[in-house]
Design an enzyme around this catalytic site. Structure first.
Site, short mmCIF file in Angstrom:
data_model
loop_
_atom_site.label_atom_id
_atom_site.label_comp_id
_atom_site.label_asym_id
_atom_site.label_seq_id
_atom_site.Cartn_x
_atom_site.Cartn_y
_atom_site.Cartn_z
N HIS A 123 -0.32 4.60 4.05
CA HIS A 123 -0.92 5.26 2.90
C HIS A 123 -0.42 6.70 2.76
O HIS A 123 0.05 7.11 1.70
CB HIS A 123 -2.44 5.25 3.01
CG HIS A 123 -3.03 3.88 2.87
ND1 HIS A 123 -4.39 3.64 2.94
CD2 HIS A 123 -2.46 2.67 2.68
CE1 HIS A 123 -4.62 2.35 2.78
NE2 HIS A 123 -3.46 1.74 2.62
N SER A 139 0.81 -1.23 0.00
CA SER A 139 0.00 0.00 0.00
C SER A 139 0.84 1.27 0.00
O SER A 139 0.50 2.25 -0.66
CB SER A 139 -0.94 0.00 1.21
OG SER A 139 -1.82 -1.09 1.16
#
Length: 519
Positions: free
Chosen positions: A346, A295
């Site tokens: 993220h 991610s």
């Protein structure tokens, strides 16, 4: 007269592009041209059309169609607000009075497109050009010299050619931007991630915390206590369950192919790893849980596309801009709402991916100041995340619980007591369930150190905080049973059996203490 009108159209168009910084965005074979210039948040769009209308209603219908065309291309324009200058060039104006259409008009909607109409007929050319000069700030005037038809034809052809070259150059630039590299490394990364996922599944399941740690997941106690910083990189290639690998690999495919085509394979690989490292360090700094996944690197690819948008604003918003921003926004909000999502990874990946892209810059483009600044910024971000992460983890009850579990596996029971006690000293900052688990781990260490009374005290408090903690009830039943306090032993084994009837150890002790046997 047709040649005269065509001459005015193309001379005006060339003047607007040469002297007034307008950019040609469309040119049709029917002598219709669209040009744009952005000033602040407003896109000034000039539509030039060689053609006339006999009646006001016919002109009004065409104006309506222009509004519809403007709404369709609005998302490709750079400004938030759009103001159209709709210019008709024809020998004759409508027969009936069309003065009402000279007034500024707009659609009745939020953030509407605005329009001004000009009609350069033989009788009103100068008057209408004066209105246009006032509206858009152009200095264009009709040439004073009288040209022969052949000279006018040559001038028209020359302007047409220059404008067509501008459009071809834009199309070529667009094609070059999205075809600099081929997505070989994207496919390689897909294969590597899938291979490692299958390896995990064949060696204890990808959803097993123990297997993930063994294969290199981000595990903060091992990073801090054992110096296993390589886990920041290896965790990028591990995924937890089929849904996790499926979603991330779809994102790698769609984002990776675009970024690698724009930046080229070398830049793409560097961005991917620098963003993955940045995302991993952000996860280390702000998330104590065991974590894995691509991610951080994926959000770094989002960051790379955002940097591309800063350099090629028009191409960005014409192709992917608003959709990309919407997807990033949705993911950030989702990460804030859903606790299981590692939002640190993220955001860290997004920021460091943007910075990494600024370090490398786009192919065939350089900006030494921006690139040097980005290098310095990345070199500041990385140690800052390391220092912040170490400090945050060492004072985090969640981290201390994980460390206590690791120490138990290493049979360092006195250290377990110290670590769990440190975590419990922040009990006013933690949830009951976490405090209950810290007490349980310390009680286990007390049992191994033969401090039974202290173990019972911790276990009693543990089940008081979390009455559904079956293992704590089981251990209390064992300790009370060993001490001859049968009523309390029975009470806790009944609760443990109620919570986890399929556990063999609980079932066996339940039968011993109560004399009951399940069919």
């Amino acid at each position: 007269m047709y040649l005269d009108e065509s001459y005015i159209l193309y001379k005006l168009a060339c003047h607007l592009t040469d002297a007034d910084d307008f950019e040609l965005i469309h040119m049709s074979q029917h002598e219709e041209l669209w040009l744009e210039k952005r000033e602040g948040k407003t896109s000034h769009v000039i539509r030039l059309f060689h053609g006339g209308f006999d009646w006001k209603n016919h002109l009004k219908n065409d104006i309506g169609q222009v509004f519809q065309k403007a709404k369709a291309v609005k998302r490709h324009l750079r400004g938030k607000h759009v103001e159209i200058h709709n210019i008709y060039i024809a020998e004759h104006a409508p027969v009936d009075n069309w003065d009402v259409l000279k007034k500024p008009m707009q659609l009745n909607e939020k953030n509407p497109v605005k329009m001004n109409v000009y009609y350069l007929s033989a009788n009103e050319k100068e008057e209408e050009l004066a209105r246009l000069r006032d509206a858009v700030g152009t200095a264009f005037r009709l040439p004073d010299e009288v040209l022969s038809e052949s000279d006018k034809e040559e001038a028209v052809l020359n302007c047409k050619s220059r404008l067509a070259d501008q459009l071809r150059q834009k199309e070529q630039e667009l094609q070059e931007v999205f075809s600099y590299g081929k997505p070989f490394l994207t496919y390689f990364l897909l294969a590597v991630n899938i291979f490692i996922f299958l390896l995990l599944e064949l060696n204890g399941k990808s959803t097993s915390t123990e297997t993930l740690i063994k294969f290199g997941a981000k595990y903060n106690p091992a990073i801090i206590e054992n110096g296993e910083w390589w886990r920041i990189v290896t965790s990028m290639f591990l995924h937890i369950g089929i849904f996790h690998i499926l979603m991330n690999m779809l994102a790698v495919y769609y984002l990776g192919t675009v970024v690698e085509r724009i930046y080229g394979s070398f830049r793409f690989l560097i961005i991917y790893f620098l963003a993955g490292i940045g995302g991993g360090l952000a996860s280390f700094a702000f998330t104590t849980n065991v974590s894995a996944g691509a991610s951080g690197a994926l959000f770094g690819l989002f960051g790379a596309l955002l940097f591309f948008g800063c350099i090629h604003k028009r191409i960005f918003f014409q192709t992917m801009g608003m959709n990309l921003l919407f997807i990033i926004g949705i993911n950030i909000v989702f990460g804030l709402i859903v606790p299981q999502v590692d939002n640190g990874a993220h955001m860290g990946g997004l920021i460091t991916g943007f910075v990494a892209s600024a370090i490398l810059f786009l192919p065939k483009k350089k900006n030494g100041l921006i690139q040097l600044s980005a290098v310095i910024l990345y070199m500041l971000i990385v140690p800052a995340l390391v220092v912040c992460g170490v400090d945050h983890n060492k004072n985090s009850p969640s981290y201390l619980l994980m460390k206590a579990e690791q120490l138990i596996s290493e049979e360092q029971y006195e250290e377990v007591v110290d670590v769990a006690t440190k975590g419990l000293q922040t009990s006013n900052q933690i949830e009951d369930e976490l405090e209950s688990h810290l007490l349980f781990q310390r009680s286990y260490a007390y049992i191994e150190l033969n401090s039974i009374d202290q173990a019972i005290t911790d276990l009693e408090k543990s089940v008081e905080l979390n009455d559904k903690f079956s293992r704590a009830h089981y251990n209390l039943a064992v300790l009370y049973g060993n001490n001859g306090v049968k009523d309390k032993a029975v009470k806790h084994i009944n609760k443990a059996y109620e919570l986890e009837p399929g556990n063999e150890d609980i079932e066996k002790l339940y039968e011993q203490l109560t004399g009951n046997q399940e069919d």
